[in-house]
Design a protein around this motif. Structure first.
Motif, PDB file in Angstrom:
ATOM      1  N   VAL A   1     -39.399 -11.356 -11.267  1.00  0.00           N
ATOM      2  CA  VAL A   1     -39.004 -11.791 -12.601  1.00  0.00           C
ATOM      3  C   VAL A   1     -40.207 -11.810 -13.546  1.00  0.00           C
ATOM      4  N   ALA A   2     -41.401 -12.069 -13.014  1.00  0.00           N
ATOM      5  CA  ALA A   2     -42.604 -12.072 -13.854  1.00  0.00           C
ATOM      6  C   ALA A   2     -42.849 -10.692 -14.454  1.00  0.00           C
ATOM      7  N   ARG A   3     -42.552  -9.652 -13.681  1.00  0.00           N
ATOM      8  CA  ARG A   3     -42.697  -8.283 -14.198  1.00  0.00           C
ATOM      9  C   ARG A   3     -41.736  -8.058 -15.361  1.00  0.00           C
ATOM     10  N   SER A   4     -40.518  -8.573 -15.195  1.00  0.00           N
ATOM     11  CA  SER A   4     -39.527  -8.460 -16.264  1.00  0.00           C
ATOM     12  C   SER A   4     -40.005  -9.170 -17.522  1.00  0.00           C
TER      13      SER A   4
ATOM     14  N   GLU B   1     -38.381   1.332 -11.300  1.00  0.00           N
ATOM     15  CA  GLU B   1     -38.717   0.289 -12.269  1.00  0.00           C
ATOM     16  C   GLU B   1     -37.678  -0.831 -12.255  1.00  0.00           C
ATOM     17  N   VAL B   2     -36.407  -0.463 -12.212  1.00  0.00           N
ATOM     18  CA  VAL B   2     -35.341  -1.463 -12.213  1.00  0.00           C
ATOM     19  C   VAL B   2     -35.439  -2.333 -10.957  1.00  0.00           C
ATOM     20  N   GLY B   3     -35.655  -1.689  -9.823  1.00  0.00           N
ATOM     21  CA  GLY B   3     -35.771  -2.438  -8.573  1.00  0.00           C
ATOM     22  C   GLY B   3     -36.947  -3.391  -8.577  1.00  0.00           C
TER      23      GLY B   3
ATOM     24  N   ASP C   1     -31.913  -3.742 -20.239  1.00  0.00           N
ATOM     25  CA  ASP C   1     -31.613  -5.009 -19.584  1.00  0.00           C
ATOM     26  C   ASP C   1     -30.545  -4.789 -18.513  1.00  0.00           C
ATOM     27  N   GLN C   2     -30.545  -5.640 -17.509  1.00  0.00           N
ATOM     28  CA  GLN C   2     -29.526  -5.565 -16.472  1.00  0.00           C
ATOM     29  C   GLN C   2     -29.099  -6.966 -16.075  1.00  0.00           C
ATOM     30  N   GLY C   3     -27.806  -7.099 -15.775  1.00  0.00           N
ATOM     31  CA  GLY C   3     -27.289  -8.395 -15.372  1.00  0.00           C
ATOM     32  C   GLY C   3     -28.010  -8.944 -14.153  1.00  0.00           C
TER      33      GLY C   3
END
Length: 531
Positions: A354-357, A346-348, A270-272
């Motif tokens: 957001v849907a990918r997340s 992946e993070v980028g 997870d990332q802020g």
């Protein structure tokens, strides 16, 4: 009266939990459910509180085995650990072609895998052969054998916990050398025991270092080319980290003082994002955490938070040890750079979309990350004709092996059909080895000739993809174990991908609309969802 009824239910639950073992001819005795006072007679339980022991009691039994009993065979999975009370057990290699380094099944799309030629196969726990009236009971342990090829374990020894906790393929056979009594502890109780008994955890970690850590370091994709002397030294410096569901492994902003290698389970990254967090990626067996921070100058703290999904086991390599690895093995640094590059991408991508997340979180929560072959139906095209179900039934003597219902992700239905998982927990605890993986990265199948219908695999499957089927026949009068004689013959039923039919999965082949698909990775699922 209510207390008596509760006690009776608990006793029955205990008998059900261990019933598959109770009829074995080599088993002299198997205890009823033990009280906290009885459990405290054994050193491993002495420091625990009564309420915890009461909770664990269903998953603990004391068994006495006759001399020469084969307790474990190489090639199966395990969900039980053993503490020797009295007697002696020898572990050794017995099957030709088995043994060596126990190589797990890595996700080829997300790790630098050693390849099939270098990896020891996860051998079938039971051959597919003619029906037999005698059942062989299986289990295994994970151990790096000494040069003599055998290891003797006596009173006070604790073994089997390595395979139970990590889910790595096993490699040895264990046999009692004389009448032997052991405390047998299934996985739920074992996790409690390790978490609540610091002294035992320290002891078990030391045993793991001695018996199996070197073998697992050898087969970890990142370290596969490192020389033996270096790995032998490295095993003394790594830290063993265990994660329970939703445990935080590292927090974003923590000092980046180590590289983590996942040896079992899944870890969510997870990332802020704004005032909250988004899921940006995930790690599976063999993957690393912290490579970005260790390789890029100026990153002194972790860029992501890492949380355990269900249960996970990791190796923590201190930064100083990692620097030595990179100085001696440039090919390791090259692998880490490739991993870091993919992780940054992946993070980028997740932060931009957001849907990918959200999809990453769904894939973790619903087990899609585990699947090697997931049956997916495009509901935008499907006409509900059920030809997929009929094709499956026609291929399997009238018994369909999946159900056309399940979770929906966008326009896709994830059918109730076996995922053929990378780490199939359904294999854990099968007393006969009837459910097994046919080969490395291959189909998980049930050999009905040796299935005794205990239901352990069905209970273990987290995705409800195994059903128990009544064959409408009875076990023969000369059946071993005797407890099955004359009883209805129930067998586990699940998808086998039509492996032995000479054609591909009938569910896909018989779909007239072309809307049934078999996908082998989260990435393939996402592509199908986006198409």
């Amino acid at each position: 009266m209510a207390a008596d009824a509760t006690a009776a239910r608990k006793s029955q639950l205990h008998r059900d939990r261990w019933s598959a073992m109770a009829e074995d001819g080599q088993l002299i005795s198997l205890s009823e459910r033990l009280s906290p006072e009885q459990l405290k007679q054994y050193a491993i339980f002495a420091e625990l509180k009564d309420n915890l022991l009461e909770q664990m009691a269903t998953d603990v039994a004391v068994a006495t085995w006759s001399a020469g009993s084969v307790l474990f065979e190489e090639g199966a999975y395990i969900d039980v650990a053993f503490f020797v009370v009295e007697g002696e057990v020898e572990v050794s290699l017995e099957r030709v072609g088995a043994g060596g380094d126990a190589a797990p099944i890595f996700d080829r799309a997300r790790t630098e895998d050693a390849g099939e030629d270098d990896a020891a196969p996860a051998a079938a726990a039971a051959p597919d052969g003619p029906a037999t009236h005698e059942i062989t009971r299986l289990s295994t342990m994970d151990v790096d054998l000494p040069a003599s090829g055998a290891l003797r374990l006596g009173a006070g020894e604790f073994f089997g916990e390595i395979g139970a906790m990590s889910g790595w393929p096993q490699s040895v056979t264990a046999r009692t050398l004389r009448e032997t009594t052991v405390v047998q502890i299934r996985l739920p109780a074992l996790r409690n025991l390790r978490r609540r008994n610091a002294k035992l955890k320290k002891q078990l970690d030391a045993v793991y270092r001695e018996r199996s850590l070197l073998a697992q370091l050898r087969t970890t994709p990142l370290l596969r080319d490192c020389d033996e002397a270096f790995l032998t030294d490295l095993k003394e410096h790594v830290e063993l980290v265990s994660g329970s569901p939703d445990d935080v492994i590292v927090q974003q902003g923590d000092p980046a003082d180590a590289l983590y290698v996942v040896r079992s389970g899944f870890v969510r990254l997870d990332q802020g994002f704004g005032e909250g967090e988004v899921a940006v990626s995930y790690l599976s067996k063999g993957m690393t955490l912290g490579e970005i921070e260790q390789l890029l100058d100026g990153l002194a703290t972790f860029e992501v938070s890492a949380r355990s999904v269900e249960y996970s086991e990791l190796l923590k390599i201190p930064a100083a040890s990692l620097r030595e690895i990179l100085s001696r093995h440039p090919e390791v640094e090259e692998r880490l750079w490739r991993s870091a590059t993919e992780r940054i991408k992946e993070v980028g991508a997740s932060r931009r979309d957001v849907a990918r997340s959200e999809f990453t979180k769904i894939a973790l929560d619903r087990g899609l990350v585990e699947g090697n072959s997931i049956l997916v139906i495009d509901l935008n095209v499907c006409t509900r004709c059920d030809d997929c179900v009929r094709g499956c039934a026609a291929t399997h003597d009238g018994r369909p092996r999946f159900v056309r219902e399940g979770h929906k992700v966008g326009n896709l239905l994830v059918a109730r059909s076996c995922y053929h998982c990378q780490d199939p927990v359904c294999l854990v605890g099968c007393p006969t080895g009837a459910i097994h993986r046919k080969g490395l990265r291959d189909v998980v199948a049930v050999n009905e000739n040796v299935c005794i219908g205990c239901g352990t695999c069905s209970e273990n499957c987290p995705y409800d993809n195994i059903v128990m089927h009544d064959t409408e026949t009875k076990w023969p009068g000369d059946m071993v174990p005797e407890g099955l004689r004359g009883e209805p013959r129930i067998v586990a039923s699940k998808c086998d991908q039509c492996r032995d039919t000479g054609h591909g999965p009938a569910c896909v082949a018989n779909c007239p609309q072309g809307c049934a698909h078999r996908v082998g990775s989260v990435e393939a699922f996402r592509e199908l969802l986006d198409s």
